[in-house]
Design an enzyme around this catalytic site. Structure first.
Site, PDB file in Angstrom:
ATOM      1  N   THR A  83       9.467  -4.096   5.647  1.00 30.47           N
ATOM      2  CA  THR A  83       8.316  -3.270   5.313  1.00 30.47           C
ATOM      3  C   THR A  83       7.864  -2.444   6.505  1.00 30.47           C
ATOM      4  OG1 THR A  83       5.957  -3.320   4.706  1.00 30.47           O
ATOM      5  CG2 THR A  83       6.825  -5.258   5.822  1.00 30.47           C
TER       6      THR A  83
ATOM      7  N   SER B  50      -1.414  -8.653   7.142  1.00 39.50           N
ATOM      8  CA  SER B  50      -1.560  -9.722   6.152  1.00 39.50           C
ATOM      9  C   SER B  50      -0.542 -10.805   6.472  1.00 39.50           C
ATOM     10  CB  SER B  50      -1.314  -9.191   4.732  1.00 39.50           C
ATOM     11  OG  SER B  50       0.064  -8.897   4.547  1.00 39.50           O
TER      12      SER B  50
ATOM     13  N   TYR C  97       1.750 -11.794   4.451  1.00 35.31           N
ATOM     14  CA  TYR C  97       3.026 -11.235   3.995  1.00 35.31           C
ATOM     15  C   TYR C  97       3.663 -10.386   5.089  1.00 35.31           C
ATOM     16  CZ  TYR C  97       5.853  -7.421   2.134  1.00 35.31           C
ATOM     17  OH  TYR C  97       6.824  -6.473   1.962  1.00 35.31           O
ATOM     18  N   HIS C  98       2.904  -9.459   5.665  1.00 37.94           N
ATOM     19  CA  HIS C  98       3.455  -8.608   6.721  1.00 37.94           C
ATOM     20  C   HIS C  98       3.825  -9.437   7.956  1.00 37.94           C
ATOM     21  CE1 HIS C  98       1.227  -5.499   4.344  1.00 37.94           C
ATOM     22  NE2 HIS C  98       2.354  -4.852   4.567  1.00 37.94           N
TER      23      HIS C  98
END
Length: 403
Positions: free
Chosen positions: A146, A187, A189-190
């Protein structure tokens, strides 16, 4: 023709990529544990588009006359022996890794989801690396990362593709170095994608694994040439507050008459890419692997950058919709600029689809076709970055007043 394993091939990016690679003549096997479908059931939401069973999906694909796709049910994070044994049997040339929990809001929902995201993403990625190393496979690992690993501190610098050239001084002389661009995850996730980078760097150096890490922007659109071939091949369309990507969510809201919910000022600038370019980029990465012993190859997978406010303007201008300025549940800068390099994919022949190319209409057609499946109650984002934050609507007004 290459033998390719697509991990997470049932998901939003993984499914159309699997079809695209098979259409190009590759021998594709999907590994998936249907965790994304299980999360839908857990949250009480579903894709706007009806998703067929894997059996029906693969049967429909076979009807198109393209090279068949096979499937294995494997949880790569929890069942290392099954992963290792399947890779040992298949001996893939390429492993495309989509098998991670991908939603930042979901990863920030509560302690349980934070732990799941880390356990699933980090363990799954490390199990792939360990298996390839243990089996001494010469498999090229292509990972969907990402752009969020870079953070969004835009200060005029064009973010390079993964590496940053620096000079370090000992007080007497300077030394030139090239380091991973410093991560700044927003986050859990990141954060897991940032940890992936470190693991990739180690295994490329220590075990000479061939790895490409794709730092992808936010995806918009839902269909690709392959998913249009049969109703049972249709791709996911997530619009809920946890998994719905911002532009797809705006387009749905406009069609069903719901205000376009812009978080904060809408000044958050992000990188974007159409789903059709996602599959093209992965195919280009598959066709252009690094050599054994090379450092991790990092490519920025994006077409352009836009602010959320500008996206709302585009959609509202086209549909006549209104914008709801709502509290921002995320802990992020209210305004930022962003510039990113995508030179490597352009050099490989990518001519990226831009938001100005008018492909909104296709997504709107999908929304209109399945509008009766929309549950308006799941649109607001209920995940917050800080426990005391309670998001709510601040005001509603025409988008021209927010620009």
């Amino acid at each position: 023709m290459k033998k390719i394993v697509v991990i997470g091939g049932d998901g939003f990016c993984g499914w159309p990529t699997s079809l695209h690679l098979a259409a190009k003549g590759h021998d594709v096997t999907i590994f998936d544990n249907f965790s994304r479908r299980a999360i839908d059931a857990e949250l009480g939401v579903s894709s706007l588009t009806p998703i067929a069973s894997m059996e029906d999906r693969l049967s429909a694909w076979k009807e198109t006359g393209h090279r068949p796709i096979t499937f294995q049910s494997i949880d790569i994070a929890k069942d290392y022996p099954a992963l290792r044994d399947s890779l040992k049997t298949l001996k893939p040339d390429t492993i495309v890794h989509f098998g991670e929990q991908r939603a930042a809001p979901y990863s920030m929902k509560d302690a349980t989801r934070k732990r799941y995201t880390v356990d699933n993403n980090v363990s799954g990625t490390h199990n792939i690396l360990t298996a390839v190393s243990e089996l001494r496979l010469d498999a090229h690992i292509v990972h969907l990362g990402t752009a969020g690993v870079y953070g969004y501190d835009g200060d005029g610098l064009e973010i390079p593709e993964g590496y940053l050239a620096i000079k370090v001084s000992n007080g007497e002389e300077e030394f030139a170095r090239e380091i991973l661009y410093p991560t700044n995850p927003g986050s859990v996730y990141h954060m897991t994608k940032s940890l992936d980078q470190i693991m990739f760097q180690f295994y490329a150096k220590n075990d000479a694994l061939r790895i490409t890490d794709l730092h992808q922007g936010i995806v918009w659109g839902t269909q690709t040439p392959e998913t249009r071939l049969h109703d049972d091949l249709i791709n996911r369309f997530d619009y809920d507050g946890d998994y719905g990507t911002v532009l797809n969510r705006f387009l749905l809201q406009a069609v069903v008459g719901h205000p376009l919910t812009v978080h904060g000022t809408g000044g958050q600038t992000r990188a974007f890419i159409n789903i059709a370019d996602t599959v093209r980029c992965v195919a280009l990465a598959v066709d252009n692997p690094p050599n054994r012993g090379d450092r991790v190859q990092i490519r920025n997978q994006m077409a352009e950058t836009q602010s959320v406010r500008n996206l709302a303007q585009m959609v509202a201008d086209m549909t006549g919709g209104q914008v709801a300025m709502v509290d921002n549940p995320r802990n992020e800068a209210a305004e930022n600029t962003l510039a990113m390099s995508n030179h490597s994919f352009v050099k490989l022949g990518l001519n990226p689809i831009k938001l100005s190319d008018g492909l909104f209409n296709e997504t709107i057609e999908i929304v209109r076709r399945f509008a009766d499946r929309c549950d308006l109650s799941v649109i607001p984002c209920s995940s917050t970055w800080t426990p005391e934050h309670k998001p709510g609507v601040v005001e509603t007004r025409s988008v021209t007043e927010t620009a």
